[in-house]
Design an enzyme around this catalytic site. Structure first.
Site, mmCIF file in Angstrom:
data_model
loop_
_atom_site.group_PDB
_atom_site.id
_atom_site.type_symbol
_atom_site.label_atom_id
_atom_site.label_comp_id
_atom_site.label_asym_id
_atom_site.label_seq_id
_atom_site.Cartn_x
_atom_site.Cartn_y
_atom_site.Cartn_z
ATOM 1 N N ASP A 179 0.852 -1.174 0.000
ATOM 2 C CA ASP A 179 0.000 0.000 0.000
ATOM 3 C C ASP A 179 0.892 1.228 0.000
ATOM 4 O O ASP A 179 1.844 1.298 0.781
ATOM 5 C CB ASP A 179 -0.858 -0.020 1.280
ATOM 6 C CG ASP A 179 -2.300 0.304 1.006
ATOM 7 O OD1 ASP A 179 -2.543 1.398 0.464
ATOM 8 O OD2 ASP A 179 -3.173 -0.519 1.339
ATOM 9 N N ASP A 275 -3.136 4.659 -2.215
ATOM 10 C CA ASP A 275 -4.209 5.117 -1.325
ATOM 11 C C ASP A 275 -4.729 6.507 -1.730
ATOM 12 O O ASP A 275 -3.916 7.425 -1.936
ATOM 13 C CB ASP A 275 -3.617 5.186 0.095
ATOM 14 C CG ASP A 275 -4.644 5.407 1.172
ATOM 15 O OD1 ASP A 275 -5.470 4.519 1.386
ATOM 16 O OD2 ASP A 275 -4.601 6.489 1.805
ATOM 17 N N GLU A 333 -6.479 3.766 -5.687
ATOM 18 C CA GLU A 333 -7.764 3.898 -4.998
ATOM 19 C C GLU A 333 -8.273 5.305 -5.301
ATOM 20 O O GLU A 333 -7.625 6.290 -4.930
ATOM 21 C CB GLU A 333 -7.608 3.719 -3.484
ATOM 22 C CG GLU A 333 -8.955 3.670 -2.786
ATOM 23 C CD GLU A 333 -8.977 4.264 -1.387
ATOM 24 O OE1 GLU A 333 -9.911 3.969 -0.637
ATOM 25 O OE2 GLU A 333 -8.065 5.050 -1.041
ATOM 26 N N HIS A 403 -11.187 -3.310 3.267
ATOM 27 C CA HIS A 403 -11.119 -3.019 4.703
ATOM 28 C C HIS A 403 -11.903 -1.765 5.089
ATOM 29 O O HIS A 403 -11.947 -1.403 6.261
ATOM 30 C CB HIS A 403 -9.651 -2.849 5.111
ATOM 31 C CG HIS A 403 -9.037 -1.667 4.419
ATOM 32 N ND1 HIS A 403 -8.817 -1.628 3.060
ATOM 33 C CD2 HIS A 403 -8.615 -0.466 4.890
ATOM 34 C CE1 HIS A 403 -8.300 -0.472 2.729
ATOM 35 N NE2 HIS A 403 -8.167 0.256 3.819
ATOM 36 N N ASP A 404 -12.498 -1.071 4.114
ATOM 37 C CA ASP A 404 -13.250 0.154 4.400
ATOM 38 C C ASP A 404 -14.751 -0.028 4.246
ATOM 39 O O ASP A 404 -15.497 0.939 4.352
ATOM 40 C CB ASP A 404 -12.829 1.275 3.426
ATOM 41 C CG ASP A 404 -11.404 1.725 3.642
ATOM 42 O OD1 ASP A 404 -10.918 1.644 4.786
ATOM 43 O OD2 ASP A 404 -10.772 2.161 2.660
HETATM 44 C C1 GLC Z 1 -8.091 5.027 2.183
HETATM 45 C C2 GLC Z 1 -7.898 3.789 3.011
HETATM 46 C C3 GLC Z 1 -8.549 4.001 4.343
HETATM 47 C C4 GLC Z 1 -7.860 5.156 5.026
HETATM 48 C C5 GLC Z 1 -7.886 6.403 4.155
HETATM 49 C C6 GLC Z 1 -6.888 7.407 4.643
HETATM 50 O O1 GLC Z 1 -9.416 5.256 1.881
HETATM 51 O O2 GLC Z 1 -8.395 2.684 2.333
HETATM 52 O O3 GLC Z 1 -8.496 2.851 5.154
HETATM 53 O O4 GLC Z 1 -8.479 5.429 6.251
HETATM 54 O O5 GLC Z 1 -7.519 6.123 2.817
HETATM 55 O O6 GLC Z 1 -5.589 6.954 4.427
#
Ligand code: GLC
Length: 623
Positions: A179, A275, A333, A403-404
C-alpha cells in the site's frame, strides 16, 4: 471554455461533465434514463438555480464550470489492441495484516502470520497479494498514517520478516504489492516534525500551513484543519488530525516520494495500491468549498481535490520516475472517479496507472454508507454493463469488499438461510466478468458483518469519531445504530481459521473481537467440505485459470434490462461460456440452456430445473 450558456447536453458530452452528472444522480438517487431526454439536454446551466428551487445556486454552477474548464482532456478512443499482462490474468487477495493471522501471541496479526498462511492462499489459487500498510506508524488509522516509510511497524515484525515473506511469495510463483499512502503522512513523520519545529524549514512547504483555515471538512468528522496552538497556524488534514496532507506542488517532496517508491521496488515487490491517490492535487489557493456540493456529498471542498488540476501530471511523473523503470504494477484507490476520468487515468498510452478502484457500485444510487438498506443487485448489474461496454482499452478491477466497507452478503441479504448460495453467486459473478478480481480476506469464507453489541467494541477511528459527533445530535443508541450501518470494523474482525479459541487467529485475546456469526465459517472446516463457500471459490479460480476465455474473452450481455436476471456470454473463438444468475431471493424463469450445454459450476448441487432458484448462478460451456 464552458460558460453558463452551455446546456446540460454540452456538459454530458464532455467526459468529466458526464461523470459529474452521473455522480450527482448517484448521490440523489436520480434515474439515469433522464440523461437521454432531449428536452433535459437543452436546458442551459444558467437555469439550474431556478429549476432546482435554489438548491443548486450560482456558486454551484461556477464550481462545476471551473472543474470542466480545468480538465480539457478527451479520453482516448477505446478498442486499442488488448495487451496481455500478468495483472490482467491474476486473482488478487487483499490482506489486512492486523486481522489476518497472529504468529507471536500479542493479539495482533503480523507478517510471520501471513507467511504461515501462504499455503492456504496458494491452494485457493491466489496469484497476487495486496498487503495493507505494515510500515512504522502511531496506528491512528491502523497504519494509513505512516511515520516512517522505510521501516516495518514492530506489531507486524521486522524488515527481515518482510523479506522472508516476499521470498516465500515469489518462491510460490505469486506476487506481492504493498500500500502506498502518499496523500498524507502521520503528524509524527520526521518531515512534519521538522516543519513544526522550524517555520523556516524546507519541510514546511511539504504540508499545507495556513494562517486561516477554509471551510473544507474531513472524512473522519469535523473540519479538515487543526490549529497548532491557540494563536498558531492551521494545518490541513483531509482525514484524522494525525494524518497531514502532503503538498504535491512541492517538487522536492515529489522527488522524495519517488525515491521511497523506488527503494521498495528495488527490494523486489511487484507494485503498489495507491491510497486515495486522486486527492493529491489540490486547487492552488485552496478555495472554499461549495455548500451544495458539501451537502450533497457530505464533504465540503471535495470539488477542489478529488480530480485536481495537476493529478494526471503527478501520476505520469511518478510512473516515469519509479514504476516504469521497475515494470511495476499500480492500482489507484480513487473515490469519486467515474468512468470517463478512469479511462484517462488508466489508458496505457498515457502511462499513469494500470487500474483504478472506482466505488460507484458499492452503494445503491441515493444511498450512503451510513444508511441501513437492502442493496439491490440489479444496480450492480447495471454498473458492470455500463462499464464493461465502454471500457475497452482500459482494464477493470472487480471487487465488492475491502477493509473500508461492510461485507457484501450483509448488504444484499442478511437472511442466514441464503448466506451460502449468495456468497457463491457473488463469487461466480466476480470470477466470470472481464477484469481483475480482488478478493478481500474472508470473502472466500462467506464472512458477514459483525454483531457488535456496544460502541466500546468498535476500534476504527472513523467509527469512533462519527459516534462522538452523532451521539450529541441523536443520543447514544441512534448514533451507535447509524455508525454500525457503515462501520469499517465489520470487515476488520480477525480471520476465523479454526473452531478453536480465538478462531485460531491468535493465542491471546485479539485486538478486536471475533464474532459468533463468523466463527462457524472457519477455514479449517470449509477446507474439508467440498460444498463450502471456500471450495466453491477455489473451483471458480481454477476454472478462470483453465479457461482463457474467462480472462481475455469478449463479453456480451444478454437480458440487459430484464429485472433480477443477469446473463452474459464470454467468447474467444475457441470457447463460449454462458453465465446465468438470479439476482433475487425469488424463483424466476430460467433462460433456456442450449442443446448440449454442460454446466461447469453452479451454486446449487442438484441439476437445474425450469426455474432459477433464489440467487442461483451457473456457468455453462457451449459444446
Ligand atoms: C483510504 C484507506 C482508508 C484510510 C484512508 C486514509 O481510503 O483505504 O483505510 O483510512 O484512505 O488513508
Amino acid at each position: 471554455m464552458f460558460t453558463k450558456n452551455h446546456t446540460i447536453g454540452d456538459v454530458l458530452d464532455h467526459p468529466l461533465g458526464h461523470d459529474l452528472i452521473r455522480r450527482i444522480l448517484i448521490f440523489t438517487g436520480g434515474q439515469h434514463r433522464w440523461l437521454a431526454n432531449p428536452l433535459a439536454r437543452r436546458i442551459p446551466l444558467s437555469w439550474i438555480p431556478r429549476l432546482s428551487l435554489g438548491k443548486a445556486d450560482g456558486e454551484f454552477i461556477e464550481a462545476l464550470l471551473q472543474l470542466l474548464n480545468s480538465h480539457p482532456e478527451i479520453p482516448p478512443e477505446p478498442k486499442g489492441p488488448l495487451r496481455p499482462a500478468w495483472w490482467k490474468e491474476a486473482v488478487f487477495y487483499q490482506i489486512y495484516p492486523r486481522s489476518f493471522k497472529d504468529s507471536d501471541g500479542d493479539g495482533v496479526g503480523d507478517l510471520r502470520g501471513v507467511l504461515e498462511q501462504l499455503d492456504y492462499l496458494q491452494d485457493l489459487g491466489v496469484d497476487a497479494i495486496w498487503l495493507s500498510p505494515v510500515y512504522d506508524s502511531p496506528m491512528e488509522d491502523n497504519g494509513y498514517d505512516i511515520r516512517n516509510y522505510r521501516q516495518i511497524h514492530e506489531d507486524f515484525g521486522t524488515m527481515s520478516d518482510f523479506e522472508a515473506l516476499l521470498d516465500e511469495v515469489h518462491l510460490r510463483g505469486m506476487r506481492l504489492i504493498m500500500d502506498l499512502v502518499v496523500n498524507h503522512t502521520s503528524d509524527e513523520h520526521p518531515w512534519f516534525q521538522a516543519a513544526l519545529k522550524d517555520p523556516a524549514s524546507p519541510y514546511r512547504d511539504y504540508y499545507f500551513f495556513r494562517s486561516e483555515p477554509n471551510n473544507w471538512t474531513s472524512y473522519f468528522g469535523d473540519r479538515a484543519w487543526s490549529q497548532l496552538s491557540e494563536q498558531g497556524e492551521w494545518v490541513l488534514h483531509l482525514f484524522s488530525p494525525k494524518q497531514m496532507d502532503l503538498n504535491w506542488e512541492n517538487p522536492a517532496m515529489r522527488r522524495d516520494i519517488a525515491a521511497m517508491v523506488r527503494s521498495w521496488l528495488d527490494r523486489g515487490i511487484d507494485g503498489f495500491r495507491l491510497d486515495v491517490i486522486n486527492y493529491i492535487s489540490k486547487v492552488p489557493g485552496l478555495p472554499p468549498g461549495n455548500r451544495t456540493i458539501g451537502d450533497l456529498t457530505g464533504y465540503t471542498g471535495v470539488e477542489h481535490y478529488f480530480y485536481g488540476p495537476r493529478l494526471h501530471e503527478y501520476l505520469h511523473e511518478l510512473h516515469e520516475a519509479a514504476f516504469a523503470p521497475a515494470c511495476a504494477f499500480s492500482v489507484g484507490e480513487t473515490p469519486g472517479i467515474g468512468r470517463q476520468a478512469a479511462k484517462l487515468l488508466t489508458a496505457p498510452a498515457r502511462r499513469e496507472l494500470d487500474m483504478i478502484f472506482s466505488f460507484d457500485h458499492l452503494e445503491n444510487p441515493g444511498k450512503s454508507r451510513f444508511e441501513e438498506y437492502r442493496y439491490d443487485l440489479n444496480e450492480l448489474k447495471g454498473h458492470f454493463i455500463e462499464w464493461l461496454e465502454d471500457y475497452d482499452g482500459s482494464w477493470m478491477s472487480l471487487f465488492y469488499e475491502n477493509h473500508d466497507n461492510r461485507r457484501m452478503i450483509s448488504k444484499v441479504d442478511p437472511d442466514p438461510s441464503v448466506r451460502v448460495v449468495l456468497a457463491k453467486l457473488l463469487g461466480l459473478i466476480q470470477m466470470t466478468l472481464k477484469g481483475t478480481p480482488f478478493l478481500y480476506q474472508g470473502q472466500e469464507l462467506g464472512l458477514v458483518d459483525s454483531s457488535f453489541g456496544h460502541w466500546a467494541d468498535l476500534r476504527d477511528v472513523e467509527s469512533l469519531n462519527l459516534f462522538e459527533q452523532w451521539r450529541g445530535e441523536m443520543g447514544d443508541d441512534a448514533a451507535f445504530q447509524k455508525v454500525l450501518a457503515g462501520s469499517r470494523d465489520h470487515a476488520r474482525i480477525p480471520m476465523p481459521w479454526t473452531g478453536g479459541p480465538n478462531g485460531g487467529f491468535s493465542s491471546q485475546e485479539p485486538w478486536i473481537a471475533l464474532d459468533e456469526r463468523n466463527q462457524s465459517y472457519h477455514a479449517e472446516g470449509q477446507l474439508k467440505d467440498p460444498d463450502s463457500v471456500l471450495s466453491f471459490y477455489r473451483d471458480l479460480i481454477r476454472l478462470r485459470r483453465e479457461h482463457a476465455v474467462l480472462r481475455y474473452g469478449d463479453i456480451t450481455f444478454t437480458d440487459r434490462t430484464a429485472k433480477n436476471v443477469f446473463c452474459y456470454v464470454r467468447q474467444n473463438g475457441r470457447e463460449t461460456l454462458h453465465i446465468q444468475c438470479n439476482l433475487s431471493n425469488q424463483e424466476i424463469p430460467r433462460p433456456q440452456p442450449g442443446e448440449g450445454w454442460v454446466r461447469l459450476a453452479g451454486n446449487y448441487p442438484d441439476l437445474p430445473q425450469t426455474r432459477l432458484r433464489p440467487y442461483e448462478a451457473g456457468i455453462w460451456l457451449e459444446s
